[in-house]
Design a protein around this motif. Structure first.
Motif, PDB file in Angstrom:
ATOM      1  N   GLU A 263       3.140  15.665  -5.137  1.00 60.04           N
ATOM      2  CA  GLU A 263       2.544  16.666  -4.248  1.00 60.04           C
ATOM      3  C   GLU A 263       1.900  15.974  -3.047  1.00 60.04           C
ATOM      4  O   GLU A 263       1.464  14.838  -3.120  1.00 60.04           O
ATOM      5  N   GLY A 264       1.898  16.655  -1.960  1.00 57.73           N
ATOM      6  CA  GLY A 264       1.303  16.094  -0.760  1.00 57.73           C
ATOM      7  C   GLY A 264       2.265  15.192  -0.024  1.00 57.73           C
ATOM      8  O   GLY A 264       3.223  14.685  -0.575  1.00 57.73           O
ATOM      9  N   GLU A 265       1.993  14.988   1.247  1.00 59.31           N
ATOM     10  CA  GLU A 265       2.860  14.196   2.097  1.00 59.31           C
ATOM     11  C   GLU A 265       2.532  12.718   1.935  1.00 59.31           C
ATOM     12  O   GLU A 265       1.382  12.314   1.931  1.00 59.31           O
ATOM     13  N   SER A 266       3.572  11.914   1.803  1.00 60.27           N
ATOM     14  CA  SER A 266       3.365  10.480   1.695  1.00 60.27           C
ATOM     15  C   SER A 266       3.703   9.861   3.036  1.00 60.27           C
ATOM     16  O   SER A 266       4.769  10.112   3.578  1.00 60.27           O
ATOM     17  N   PHE A 267       2.781   9.100   3.606  1.00 60.12           N
ATOM     18  CA  PHE A 267       3.185   8.481   4.862  1.00 60.12           C
ATOM     19  C   PHE A 267       3.113   6.968   4.864  1.00 60.12           C
ATOM     20  O   PHE A 267       3.192   6.351   5.892  1.00 60.12           O
ATOM     21  N   ARG A 268       3.011   6.386   3.727  1.00 62.49           N
ATOM     22  CA  ARG A 268       3.238   4.954   3.600  1.00 62.49           C
ATOM     23  C   ARG A 268       3.621   4.706   2.153  1.00 62.49           C
ATOM     24  O   ARG A 268       2.924   5.131   1.252  1.00 62.49           O
ATOM     25  N   SER A 269       4.730   4.048   1.964  1.00 63.10           N
ATOM     26  CA  SER A 269       5.211   3.869   0.601  1.00 63.10           C
ATOM     27  C   SER A 269       5.798   2.471   0.468  1.00 63.10           C
ATOM     28  O   SER A 269       6.968   2.250   0.743  1.00 63.10           O
TER      29      SER A 269
ATOM     30  N   VAL B 181       1.815  12.306  -7.795  1.00 63.32           N
ATOM     31  CA  VAL B 181       2.131  11.700  -6.504  1.00 63.32           C
ATOM     32  C   VAL B 181       3.082  12.584  -5.700  1.00 63.32           C
ATOM     33  O   VAL B 181       3.083  12.567  -4.478  1.00 63.32           O
TER      34      VAL B 181
ATOM     35  N   ALA C  42       0.819  -1.215   0.000  1.00 67.20           N
ATOM     36  CA  ALA C  42       0.000   0.000   0.000  1.00 67.20           C
ATOM     37  C   ALA C  42       0.848   1.259   0.000  1.00 67.20           C
ATOM     38  O   ALA C  42       1.929   1.301   0.574  1.00 67.20           O
ATOM     39  N   ASN C  43       0.331   2.272  -0.663  1.00 65.75           N
ATOM     40  CA  ASN C  43       0.887   3.624  -0.593  1.00 65.75           C
ATOM     41  C   ASN C  43      -0.216   4.532  -0.066  1.00 65.75           C
ATOM     42  O   ASN C  43      -1.358   4.419  -0.512  1.00 65.75           O
ATOM     43  N   ILE C  44       0.140   5.399   0.849  1.00 69.50           N
ATOM     44  CA  ILE C  44      -0.839   6.369   1.338  1.00 69.50           C
ATOM     45  C   ILE C  44      -0.221   7.749   1.259  1.00 69.50           C
ATOM     46  O   ILE C  44       0.933   7.944   1.641  1.00 69.50           O
ATOM     47  N   ARG C  45      -0.954   8.678   0.711  1.00 72.30           N
ATOM     48  CA  ARG C  45      -0.447  10.039   0.679  1.00 72.30           C
ATOM     49  C   ARG C  45      -1.572  11.007   1.004  1.00 72.30           C
ATOM     50  O   ARG C  45      -2.754  10.684   0.842  1.00 72.30           O
ATOM     51  N   GLU C  46      -1.158  12.170   1.434  1.00 68.62           N
ATOM     52  CA  GLU C  46      -2.132  13.183   1.803  1.00 68.62           C
ATOM     53  C   GLU C  46      -2.186  14.244   0.725  1.00 68.62           C
ATOM     54  O   GLU C  46      -1.168  14.766   0.297  1.00 68.62           O
ATOM     55  N   GLU C  47      -3.382  14.514   0.267  1.00 69.37           N
ATOM     56  CA  GLU C  47      -3.580  15.625  -0.654  1.00 69.37           C
ATOM     57  C   GLU C  47      -4.386  16.684   0.094  1.00 69.37           C
ATOM     58  O   GLU C  47      -4.798  16.474   1.213  1.00 69.37           O
ATOM     59  N   GLN C  48      -4.623  17.783  -0.576  1.00 69.08           N
ATOM     60  CA  GLN C  48      -5.282  18.885   0.109  1.00 69.08           C
ATOM     61  C   GLN C  48      -6.694  18.511   0.600  1.00 69.08           C
ATOM     62  O   GLN C  48      -7.063  18.816   1.721  1.00 69.08           O
TER      63      GLN C  48
END
Lengths: 124, 155
Positions: free
Chosen positions: B98-104, B96, A24-30
């Protein structure tokens, strides 16, 4: 702050059938958190996404589990996929959107309205 | 002796595979060169190595490679001297960034897998399809190979 935490350890041990754990990849967008899971072999209708008690669970059923003919060499695992994530109240669970494309499940978890950046206009 | 730079685990992008890979590299360097060369060629650690299955029935040999999230045009399939090679590059989408990635945990980059055929195949009639992130290559067995098969089953 961890709005999308992993709960795989718990779910892995409590369930007997050997589930595949999709990367899994998780990222935060606006406006949202975006969760991507790799589930090759799963068609669009093989996806189940459920939210229960702040736990987001994704299950992916493979379409072809039977090999064609005899196996000469095999590296892939053939179990179905399952993974759970703990989500907190900062996610608007009613507006989760799922999209499946060539084995990649992309979940958009919109942030609750109260957390979104807000522009306030000054009135006279 | 190598010095491994300390990274604050809370600040760095979370990537257990990359860390495992670097640990593996360090261990290989300590032990001997042969293992390191092997893993580099195979691309097991450090790069991206999709899993590959080989099946066969009377008519065909089937190769299945798990390549989730690719575009059809980005997969390169070649066949030479009885060896089928699947190669390509999985690119990380630019958005991808942009924004903070907290699981990769997903791997990106170039991959290269080669499979040697268990029997002779007809190179002219090789077919490939890409569905649900799985590449399937169908390689029809040559008449020669099929005749051999029958011989074996009779005796």
């Amino acid at each position: 702050m961890k709005p999308v935490a992993n709960t795989l350890e718990r779910s892995q041990t409590s369930r007997m059938p050997a589930w595949e754990l999709p990367p899994a990849n998780i990222r935060e967008e606006q406006e949202a958190y975006v969760l991507e899971l790799e589930m090759p072999g799963v068609p669009k209708d093989g996806i189940e996404v459920t939210v229960e008690n702040n736990e987001l669970t994704i299950v992916g059923h493979r379409s072809d589990t039977q090999p064609q003919g005899e196996v000469v060499y095999r590296e892939s695992r053939h179990g179905d996929y399952r993974r759970s994530f703990e989500i907190d109240t900062s996610i608007d669970t009613a507006k989760i959107v799922a999209k499946m494309e060539q084995g990649i499940l992309r979940l958009t978890l919109p942030k609750a309205e109260s957390l979104k950046p807000r522009k306030i206009t000054v009135v006279d | 002796m190598n010095i491994i730079r300390y990274q604050d685990p809370e600040l760095a992008t979370w990537s257990p595979l990359n860390r495992l890979a670097s640990l593996r590299e360090e261990m290989n360097r300590l032990l001997d060169g042969s293992l390191a060369g092997f893993t580099e060629n195979v691309g097991l650690f450090g790069g991206w190595s999709p899993s590959v299955d080989v099946f066969q029935d009377k008519e065909n040999v089937y190769i299945k490679a798990e390549l989730p999230g690719m575009k059809k045009e980005e997969i390169e399939i070649t066949f030479q001297d009885g060896i089928l090679t699947v190669a390509g590059e999985r690119k990380q989408e630019s958005e991808v960034r942009e924004g903070e990635s907290f699981r990769s945990e997903r791997s990106f980059g170039k991959f290269h897998r080669s499979v040697s055929m268990p029997t002779k195949v007809d190179a002219e009639r090789i077919k490939a399809s890409y569905k649900d992130g799985i590449l399937t290559v169908e390689l029809p067995k040559s008449q020669e190979a099929k005749a051999k098969q029958i011989e074996v089953s009779v005796s």
